[in-house]
Design a protein around this motif. Structure first.
Motif, short mmCIF file in Angstrom:
data_model
loop_
_atom_site.label_atom_id
_atom_site.label_comp_id
_atom_site.label_asym_id
_atom_site.label_seq_id
_atom_site.Cartn_x
_atom_site.Cartn_y
_atom_site.Cartn_z
N GLU A 108 -7.24 -14.64 -6.63
CA GLU A 108 -6.13 -13.97 -7.30
C GLU A 108 -4.91 -14.90 -7.38
O GLU A 108 -4.25 -15.01 -8.43
CB GLU A 108 -5.77 -12.70 -6.53
CG GLU A 108 -4.69 -11.85 -7.16
CD GLU A 108 -4.39 -10.60 -6.34
OE1 GLU A 108 -3.42 -9.91 -6.67
OE2 GLU A 108 -5.13 -10.32 -5.36
N THR A 148 0.28 -7.05 -7.80
CA THR A 148 -0.79 -6.95 -6.80
C THR A 148 -1.16 -5.50 -6.51
O THR A 148 -2.30 -5.22 -6.14
CB THR A 148 -0.40 -7.67 -5.49
OG1 THR A 148 0.86 -7.17 -5.01
CG2 THR A 148 -0.30 -9.17 -5.69
N ILE A 190 -4.98 -4.43 -6.78
CA ILE A 190 -5.78 -3.85 -5.70
C ILE A 190 -6.21 -2.42 -6.06
O ILE A 190 -7.31 -1.98 -5.70
CB ILE A 190 -5.02 -3.88 -4.35
CG1 ILE A 190 -5.97 -3.68 -3.18
CG2 ILE A 190 -3.89 -2.86 -4.31
CD1 ILE A 190 -6.97 -4.80 -3.00
N PHE A 222 -7.83 -2.26 3.00
CA PHE A 222 -7.88 -3.20 1.89
C PHE A 222 -6.57 -3.16 1.09
O PHE A 222 -6.11 -4.18 0.59
CB PHE A 222 -9.07 -2.90 0.97
CG PHE A 222 -10.40 -2.96 1.66
CD1 PHE A 222 -10.57 -3.75 2.80
CD2 PHE A 222 -11.49 -2.25 1.19
CE1 PHE A 222 -11.80 -3.80 3.45
CE2 PHE A 222 -12.72 -2.31 1.83
CZ PHE A 222 -12.88 -3.08 2.96
N PHE A 223 -5.98 -1.97 0.99
CA PHE A 223 -4.71 -1.87 0.30
C PHE A 223 -3.62 -2.64 1.05
O PHE A 223 -2.89 -3.44 0.45
CB PHE A 223 -4.29 -0.40 0.18
CG PHE A 223 -4.44 0.14 -1.21
CD1 PHE A 223 -3.41 0.03 -2.12
CD2 PHE A 223 -5.62 0.73 -1.60
CE1 PHE A 223 -3.56 0.52 -3.41
CE2 PHE A 223 -5.77 1.22 -2.89
CZ PHE A 223 -4.74 1.12 -3.79
N GLY A 280 -4.39 -6.36 0.93
CA GLY A 280 -4.50 -6.98 -0.38
C GLY A 280 -3.29 -6.83 -1.28
O GLY A 280 -3.25 -7.40 -2.36
N HIS A 281 -2.29 -6.08 -0.82
CA HIS A 281 -1.13 -5.84 -1.68
C HIS A 281 0.05 -6.71 -1.26
O HIS A 281 0.31 -7.76 -1.84
CB HIS A 281 -0.76 -4.35 -1.66
CG HIS A 281 0.51 -4.05 -2.38
ND1 HIS A 281 1.49 -3.26 -1.84
CD2 HIS A 281 0.98 -4.47 -3.57
CE1 HIS A 281 2.51 -3.19 -2.69
NE2 HIS A 281 2.22 -3.91 -3.76
N ALA A 308 -10.05 -2.43 -6.19
CA ALA A 308 -10.62 -1.74 -5.03
C ALA A 308 -11.14 -0.35 -5.38
O ALA A 308 -12.16 0.08 -4.87
CB ALA A 308 -9.57 -1.62 -3.91
N GLY A 352 -11.14 -10.14 2.93
CA GLY A 352 -10.67 -10.31 1.57
C GLY A 352 -10.07 -11.69 1.30
O GLY A 352 -9.41 -11.86 0.26
N SER A 355 -8.31 -12.85 -2.26
CA SER A 355 -6.89 -13.17 -2.35
C SER A 355 -6.66 -14.57 -2.90
O SER A 355 -5.78 -14.79 -3.75
CB SER A 355 -6.23 -13.03 -0.98
OG SER A 355 -4.88 -13.45 -1.01
#
Length: 535
Positions: free
Chosen positions: A487, A206, A210, A331-332, A335-336, A214, A480, A484
């Motif tokens: 993904e 991930t 990202i 976002f990091f 999203g991670h 991103a 997001g 997600s």
């Protein structure tokens, strides 16, 4: 004269510092007197922190000392919920209670009706505490001008720039390529597929997703997990998870000089910021050359945001580089770890429930076909995976990405689900607690994907409020979410097609998933799976 109650509080305070605070600062301070000074200052801060404010005493509260002992230990949110929070909620008719927070006491919302009001109405704005604590590592990483913590017209400006990017970008091909890379890496490291460290691999997967999706930036985490870029990012993430600094930000504000290890983590933020800003500048310089060379769906988010920024007619509607940097940091974070943990939990539940794993596999094979060839699911095929989506939704109920939302604050006196909330009160949507509340869900600890089937238990709750909110809801719902979910569908379907799996021998998770301690994001502890190739 000191009352018996005050004496008890002082005794508990002394015990608390002897057990938790003094050993902690001693390990980090070169001189004992520095540690003692910090502990003495702490005692004054926490003594004021212990007491429930008079204006909130009509709301049931968790026992302060039991809650803090749990939060600062290795104990997971599951034990804290079961042993401390749910007994308090039994005396709350609307699923609301009080718990300690870094800003004092906050109202935790864990009932569907109150949750709906909190998330959908505009009476509660995002708490701006992060802007009031610029010295905290949390604030330095996320910045103070990001899409999550802003309010009003400034927040709308950020949302208008980010919305088109998230709606246009769904890089399922990228997800598939990186998933294939991860699966080939399983056999090259450690004990191979006989014992795969699932959270470790998924965090690397991930992070690469990202970074590329991103920023168009390759962290190379799957191929080289110990490179400098990954080390910088992971060092900061480990620092953000430390509960002692979450509950006591005064340490970073007043005593960072006496905490060399923490100071070193702060210094790494300079390296991280260099990464952020250099990426923004390089992306802007190359944007002109990219026009027409890539499909919107496969463009990274930063490219799409810069395009939307450039298309804004008024200068006041555009985001500055520092604002772009703060949004990308969000976002990091969102999203991670959150996605990697959601996937880890889903793979665990499929291992612990082989009949559900086989049912999900059958659906995937019906859609993607069977064989030893590599197939990347398309966005359309992902939409057809109805049962896999039920598995994901039940996973997100049991282990939502975050324990709770960022704090909100009411600007005026307000009545929430029949409970008076005074002006200026911190309020949080306690997602994990509500998802495990037996007054909300039947057999809440049992993994039952069919809850989310048509006419299932979830649909039957539609008129009672919001009972499933892993991404929040309303205007401030996680931007997001669809990214997600796509993904997750790509990875789960590719894993189901290539492998079967069980829990590794001697797994600590044989009798149920063991959660890591700390606050905020929920993660599994020492989760290893034994994979078997299907071909």
């Amino acid at each position: 004269m000191i009352s018996n109650d005050a004496n008890k509080q002082l005794q508990r305070l002394a015990s608390f510092y002897t057990t938790y605070v003094l050993p902690y600062v001693k390990r980090r301070s070169p001189q004992t007197f520095i540690a003692a000074a910090i502990a003495a200052f702490f005692s004054y801060q926490v003594y004021n922190f212990v007491q429930v404010p008079r204006k909130l005493r009509h709301i049931p509260a968790v026992p302060f000392w039991a809650y803090m002992k749990s939060a600062l230990s290795e104990e997971g949110i599951d034990l804290r919920t079961r042993n401390i929070i749910l007994p308090v909620l039994e005396n709350s008719p609307n699923g609301m209670y009080l718990r300690p927070n870094r800003f004092g006491w906050c109202v935790g919302v864990a009932g569907p009706s109150a949750m709906k009001t909190l998330l959908l109405r505009k009476d509660f704005e995002k708490h701006r505490g992060i802007a009031l604590q610029p010295e905290a590592l949390f604030s330095k990483f996320l910045g103070t001008q990001n899409i999550v913590t802003l309010n009003g017209s400034v927040w709308k400006k950020h949302r208008m720039i980010a919305n088109p990017a998230f709606h246009r970008s769904m890089p399922v091909k990228l997800f598939g390529r990186l998933c294939e890379k991860m699966m080939t890496q399983f056999e090259k490291e450690g004990d191979g597929i006989d014992s795969v460290d699932i959270p470790m691999f998924l965090q690397r997967f991930t992070l690469d997703v990202i970074g590329l999706a991103a920023f168009g930036y390759d962290f190379e985490a799957l191929g080289d997990p110990k490179n400098a870029k990954v080390d910088t990012y992971n060092t900061i993430m480990d620092g953000l998870r430390n509960p002692i600094y979450f509950f006591f930000p005064i340490l970073e504000k007043r005593f960072l000089w006496a905490l060399p290890k923490r100071r070193a983590v702060h210094n790494r933020m300079e390296d991280m910021n260099q990464i952020f800003y250099s990426i923004i500048e390089n992306k802007r310089q190359t944007l002109e050359n990219m026009k027409g060379l890539a499909e919107d769906a496969e463009k990274d988010l930063l490219t799409l945001m810069l395009e939307a920024n450039a298309d804004s007619k008024e200068a006041g509607d555009r985001l500055s580089d520092s604002e772009l940097r703060d949004d990308l940091a969000i976002f990091f974070l969102a999203g991670h770890d959150t996605t990697s943990n959601a996937l880890s939990f889903a793979l665990y539940h499929l291992a612990a429930n082989p009949q559900i794993q086989e049912k999900a596999r059958k659906e995937v094979i019906d859609i993607l076909g069977d064989g030893d060839d590599v197939v990347y699911p398309t966005a359309s095929q992902c939409s057809d995976m109805k049962y896999v989506y039920m598995v994901m939704k039940e996973t997100l109920r049991l282990e939502p990405p975050a324990q709770n939302t960022t704090l909100r604050e009411n600007k005026e006196d307000f009545e929430l689900a029949g409970t008076f909330i005074p002006k200026g009160t911190s309020v949080s949507a306690d997602i994990y607690v509500m998802h495990h509340n037996p007054s909300v869900w039947k057999d809440p600890e049992v993994f039952i994907p069919e809850r989310f089937a048509p006419d299932g238990e979830s649909e039957s709750k539609a008129g009672s409020g919001l009972s499933w909110v892993p991404f929040g809801n309303g205007a401030r719902q996680c931007i997001g979410m669809n990214f997600s979910l796509a993904e997750q569908k790509v990875l789960l379907s590719m894993m189901l097609r290539k492998f079967t799996w069980t829990l590794a021998d001697n797994s600590i998770n044989k009798d149920g998933i063991v959660l890591g301690g700390g606050t905020g994001i929920i993660s599994p502890k020492d989760l290893h799976l034994k994979l078997t190739k299907r071909f």
